[in-house]
Structure formats: structure tokens, C-alpha cells
Design a protein around this motif. Structure first.
Motif, PDB file in Angstrom:
ATOM      1  N   THR A   7       0.850  -1.190   0.000  1.00 40.48           N
ATOM      2  CA  THR A   7       0.000   0.000   0.000  1.00 40.48           C
ATOM      3  C   THR A   7       0.889   1.245   0.000  1.00 40.48           C
ATOM      4  O   THR A   7       2.019   1.217   0.508  1.00 40.48           O
ATOM      5  CB  THR A   7      -0.924   0.056   1.232  1.00 40.48           C
ATOM      6  OG1 THR A   7      -0.120   0.046   2.416  1.00 40.48           O
ATOM      7  CG2 THR A   7      -1.902  -1.097   1.249  1.00 40.48           C
ATOM      8  N   ILE A   8       0.359   2.310  -0.581  1.00 36.61           N
ATOM      9  CA  ILE A   8       1.029   3.618  -0.581  1.00 36.61           C
ATOM     10  C   ILE A   8       0.064   4.622   0.019  1.00 36.61           C
ATOM     11  O   ILE A   8      -1.107   4.667  -0.364  1.00 36.61           O
ATOM     12  CB  ILE A   8       1.365   4.109  -1.999  1.00 36.61           C
ATOM     13  CG1 ILE A   8       2.153   3.091  -2.802  1.00 36.61           C
ATOM     14  CG2 ILE A   8       2.111   5.440  -1.945  1.00 36.61           C
ATOM     15  CD1 ILE A   8       2.316   3.487  -4.259  1.00 36.61           C
ATOM     16  N   SER A   9       0.565   5.448   0.922  1.00 36.57           N
ATOM     17  CA  SER A   9      -0.215   6.551   1.473  1.00 36.57           C
ATOM     18  C   SER A   9       0.601   7.827   1.339  1.00 36.57           C
ATOM     19  O   SER A   9       1.745   7.880   1.792  1.00 36.57           O
ATOM     20  CB  SER A   9      -0.514   6.333   2.955  1.00 36.57           C
ATOM     21  OG  SER A   9      -1.323   5.195   3.125  1.00 36.57           O
ATOM     22  N   LYS A  10       0.008   8.828   0.707  1.00 35.52           N
ATOM     23  CA  LYS A  10       0.696  10.108   0.563  1.00 35.52           C
ATOM     24  C   LYS A  10       0.464  10.934   1.819  1.00 35.52           C
ATOM     25  O   LYS A  10      -0.650  11.032   2.316  1.00 35.52           O
ATOM     26  CB  LYS A  10       0.192  10.865  -0.657  1.00 35.52           C
ATOM     27  CG  LYS A  10       0.929  12.159  -0.900  1.00 35.52           C
ATOM     28  CD  LYS A  10       0.514  12.812  -2.198  1.00 35.52           C
ATOM     29  CE  LYS A  10       1.334  14.068  -2.431  1.00 35.52           C
ATOM     30  NZ  LYS A  10       0.987  14.713  -3.692  1.00 35.52           N
ATOM     31  N   LYS A  11       1.546  11.538   2.316  1.00 37.70           N
ATOM     32  CA  LYS A  11       1.447  12.403   3.486  1.00 37.70           C
ATOM     33  C   LYS A  11       0.894  13.753   3.032  1.00 37.70           C
ATOM     34  O   LYS A  11       1.389  14.366   2.093  1.00 37.70           O
ATOM     35  CB  LYS A  11       2.822  12.586   4.121  1.00 37.70           C
ATOM     36  CG  LYS A  11       2.803  13.426   5.367  1.00 37.70           C
ATOM     37  CD  LYS A  11       4.188  13.512   5.967  1.00 37.70           C
ATOM     38  CE  LYS A  11       4.164  14.396   7.195  1.00 37.70           C
ATOM     39  NZ  LYS A  11       5.503  14.581   7.741  1.00 37.70           N
ATOM     40  N   HIS A  12      -0.136  14.196   3.705  1.00 37.37           N
ATOM     41  CA  HIS A  12      -0.732  15.492   3.409  1.00 37.37           C
ATOM     42  C   HIS A  12       0.002  16.581   4.173  1.00 37.37           C
ATOM     43  O   HIS A  12       0.630  16.348   5.183  1.00 37.37           O
ATOM     44  CB  HIS A  12      -2.208  15.494   3.807  1.00 37.37           C
ATOM     45  CG  HIS A  12      -3.001  14.457   3.079  1.00 37.37           C
ATOM     46  ND1 HIS A  12      -3.431  14.622   1.791  1.00 37.37           N
ATOM     47  CD2 HIS A  12      -3.405  13.224   3.458  1.00 37.37           C
ATOM     48  CE1 HIS A  12      -4.092  13.550   1.409  1.00 37.37           C
ATOM     49  NE2 HIS A  12      -4.087  12.675   2.403  1.00 37.37           N
ATOM     50  N   TRP A  13      -0.080  17.780   3.679  1.00 35.29           N
ATOM     51  CA  TRP A  13       0.461  18.952   4.352  1.00 35.29           C
ATOM     52  C   TRP A  13       1.964  18.864   4.541  1.00 35.29           C
ATOM     53  O   TRP A  13       2.492  19.167   5.593  1.00 35.29           O
ATOM     54  CB  TRP A  13      -0.229  19.189   5.693  1.00 35.29           C
ATOM     55  CG  TRP A  13      -1.695  19.018   5.631  1.00 35.29           C
ATOM     56  CD1 TRP A  13      -2.437  18.051   6.212  1.00 35.29           C
ATOM     57  CD2 TRP A  13      -2.625  19.827   4.906  1.00 35.29           C
ATOM     58  NE1 TRP A  13      -3.759  18.202   5.904  1.00 35.29           N
ATOM     59  CE2 TRP A  13      -3.902  19.294   5.100  1.00 35.29           C
ATOM     60  CE3 TRP A  13      -2.500  20.960   4.090  1.00 35.29           C
ATOM     61  CZ2 TRP A  13      -5.041  19.837   4.525  1.00 35.29           C
ATOM     62  CZ3 TRP A  13      -3.635  21.500   3.529  1.00 35.29           C
ATOM     63  CH2 TRP A  13      -4.885  20.948   3.752  1.00 35.29           C
ATOM     64  N   ALA A  14       2.682  18.444   3.524  1.00 35.89           N
ATOM     65  CA  ALA A  14       4.144  18.429   3.569  1.00 35.89           C
ATOM     66  C   ALA A  14       4.681  19.384   2.504  1.00 35.89           C
ATOM     67  O   ALA A  14       4.019  19.648   1.504  1.00 35.89           O
ATOM     68  CB  ALA A  14       4.666  17.006   3.319  1.00 35.89           C
ATOM     69  N   ALA A  59      11.317  -3.080  -6.876  1.00 34.04           N
ATOM     70  CA  ALA A  59      10.385  -2.859  -7.993  1.00 34.04           C
ATOM     71  C   ALA A  59       9.162  -2.062  -7.542  1.00 34.04           C
ATOM     72  O   ALA A  59       8.701  -1.151  -8.241  1.00 34.04           O
ATOM     73  CB  ALA A  59       9.957  -4.189  -8.606  1.00 34.04           C
ATOM     74  N   ILE A  60       8.639  -2.365  -6.362  1.00 33.31           N
ATOM     75  CA  ILE A  60       7.467  -1.640  -5.852  1.00 33.31           C
ATOM     76  C   ILE A  60       7.838  -0.201  -5.523  1.00 33.31           C
ATOM     77  O   ILE A  60       7.100   0.735  -5.849  1.00 33.31           O
ATOM     78  CB  ILE A  60       6.858  -2.380  -4.647  1.00 33.31           C
ATOM     79  CG1 ILE A  60       6.207  -3.693  -5.129  1.00 33.31           C
ATOM     80  CG2 ILE A  60       5.843  -1.502  -3.920  1.00 33.31           C
ATOM     81  CD1 ILE A  60       5.740  -4.612  -4.024  1.00 33.31           C
ATOM     82  N   LEU A  61       9.000   0.023  -4.909  1.00 29.76           N
ATOM     83  CA  LEU A  61       9.435   1.386  -4.593  1.00 29.76           C
ATOM     84  C   LEU A  61       9.670   2.200  -5.871  1.00 29.76           C
ATOM     85  O   LEU A  61       9.301   3.374  -5.942  1.00 29.76           O
ATOM     86  CB  LEU A  61      10.683   1.362  -3.722  1.00 29.76           C
ATOM     87  CG  LEU A  61      10.470   0.826  -2.303  1.00 29.76           C
ATOM     88  CD1 LEU A  61      11.800   0.559  -1.618  1.00 29.76           C
ATOM     89  CD2 LEU A  61       9.615   1.772  -1.484  1.00 29.76           C
ATOM     90  N   MET A  62      10.258   1.580  -6.887  1.00 30.13           N
ATOM     91  CA  MET A  62      10.451   2.277  -8.164  1.00 30.13           C
ATOM     92  C   MET A  62       9.102   2.641  -8.777  1.00 30.13           C
ATOM     93  O   MET A  62       8.940   3.727  -9.349  1.00 30.13           O
ATOM     94  CB  MET A  62      11.280   1.421  -9.131  1.00 30.13           C
ATOM     95  CG  MET A  62      12.742   1.387  -8.782  1.00 30.13           C
ATOM     96  SD  MET A  62      13.725   0.511 -10.013  1.00 30.13           S
ATOM     97  CE  MET A  62      13.828  -1.102  -9.268  1.00 30.13           C
ATOM     98  N   THR A  63       8.120   1.754  -8.655  1.00 32.24           N
ATOM     99  CA  THR A  63       6.785   2.035  -9.170  1.00 32.24           C
ATOM    100  C   THR A  63       6.159   3.217  -8.435  1.00 32.24           C
ATOM    101  O   THR A  63       5.482   4.047  -9.049  1.00 32.24           O
ATOM    102  CB  THR A  63       5.893   0.788  -9.067  1.00 32.24           C
ATOM    103  OG1 THR A  63       6.527  -0.280  -9.785  1.00 32.24           O
ATOM    104  CG2 THR A  63       4.514   1.041  -9.641  1.00 32.24           C
ATOM    105  N   CYS A  64       6.401   3.322  -7.136  1.00 32.84           N
ATOM    106  CA  CYS A  64       5.895   4.475  -6.374  1.00 32.84           C
ATOM    107  C   CYS A  64       6.464   5.777  -6.927  1.00 32.84           C
ATOM    108  O   CYS A  64       5.734   6.775  -7.061  1.00 32.84           O
ATOM    109  CB  CYS A  64       6.277   4.347  -4.903  1.00 32.84           C
ATOM    110  SG  CYS A  64       5.506   2.956  -4.087  1.00 32.84           S
TER     111      CYS A  64
END
Length: 163
Positions: free
Chosen positions: A119-126, A143-148
């Protein structure tokens, strides 16, 4: 394992650092400032290049290639969808990843077959783009980190074109 991806505030090109839960640097991403399309070097903790992420230009759908030792390893493709963000990580063999995101582009789920693997969660307010990435231990973390990183690049390009 949970990683933190953080875009560097200062610098030319797209530069990111990737840390583990204890804050140890695990990977770096260094972008070339002046190139046609995105051209990123994915590096280990010692800044040795592991892979290159290259944007394919003049394609029908946004597409990036992941090259290891100059050879194509995988492709990340943004799929067409109406109300959510959808990507494919096309890796060798039949076990591609499907990545689904919500309309606001802040949360993504990676599935492989019928199993959720990351899962990926974007941090808000950064000040800069910052993500938490939770990956199952038996998956290809790099591979997953590169995809992010690719997802961030595509969404940033889309947001820039809306301005």
C-alpha cells in the motif's frame, strides 16, 4: 516492511530518499535535471545504481521502463479509468502487479493475483511529496518502490498540465 519516500526540497531534477522505519537510508533516486522525459537513477544505500527508470515519450498511455544493467526489467503503465487511478507493473512472467488508487490520488493498493501485497499513502500537508509504503516481506521491494516513484512522476505531470 514500511518505507518512507521523501522528495528532496532543494536540487535540480527529481531527487528522493527512501528510509526504513528506523530512519536508515535504504535507497536514493537521482533525477537528471535536463533530459527529454524523466530519467531517474535508482540507487542503493551506498549510492550505487541498481536500475534506471526512463519515461517513454510519445506513447498513447503514460509509460515508464525500469532497466537493470541496460536491459528491460519491467514497465509501469497508467491505465485508462474514469474515477480512480489505475496502473500496471508489468514484470517478467505472468504475475504482474495491478495498482489501484482513489480519485484524489493519495492512497494506492498493489495486488498480485488475488493478494494485496503493498500500500502507498501520501502524506498530506508536507512541503514536498512524501509517502509511506508498506510492502509484504516476500515481494520485490525495489520494484514496488520504483513504481511508487513512477506514480509520483505521472501524477505530478498530470497536475502540472492542469495548471
Amino acid at each position: 516492511m514500511v518505507y518512507r519516500i521523501k522528495e528532496k526540497f532543494w536540487g535540480f531534477g527529481n531527487n528522493f530518499s527512501i528510509t526504513d522505519t528506523e530512519g536508515n537510508e535504504c535507497f536514493y533516486v537521482k533525477g537528471k535535471a535536463f533530459s527529454w522525459g524523466d530519467n531517474l537513477s535508482f540507487q542503493d544505500e551506498n549510492k550505487n545504481e541498481i536500475a534506471v527508470i526512463k519515461q517513454k515519450l510519445f506513447t498513447f498511455k503514460p509509460k515508464y521502463q525500469i532497466l537493470i544493467n541496460g536491459e528491460l526489467y519491467a514497465e509501469v503503465i497508467k491505465e485508462w479509468s474514469w474515477f480512480k487511478k489505475k496502473f500496471t507493473l508489468d514484470v517478467p512472467g505472468p504475475n504482474d502487479y495491478v495498482i489501484d488508487g482513489n480519485f484524489w490520488s493519495h492512497e494506492f493498493v498493489f495486488t498480485r493475483g488475488d493478494r494485496q501485497v503493498a500500500t502507498i499513502s501520501k502524506k498530506h500537508w508536507a512541503w514536498t511529496d512524501s509517502y509511506a509504503v508498506d510492502i509484504q516481506d516476500d515481494e520485490n521491494h525495489a520494484a514496488i518502490l520504483m513504481t511508487c516513484i513512477v506514480i509520483d512522476q505521472i501524477l505530478h505531470d498530470e497536475n502540472s498540465s492542469d495548471d
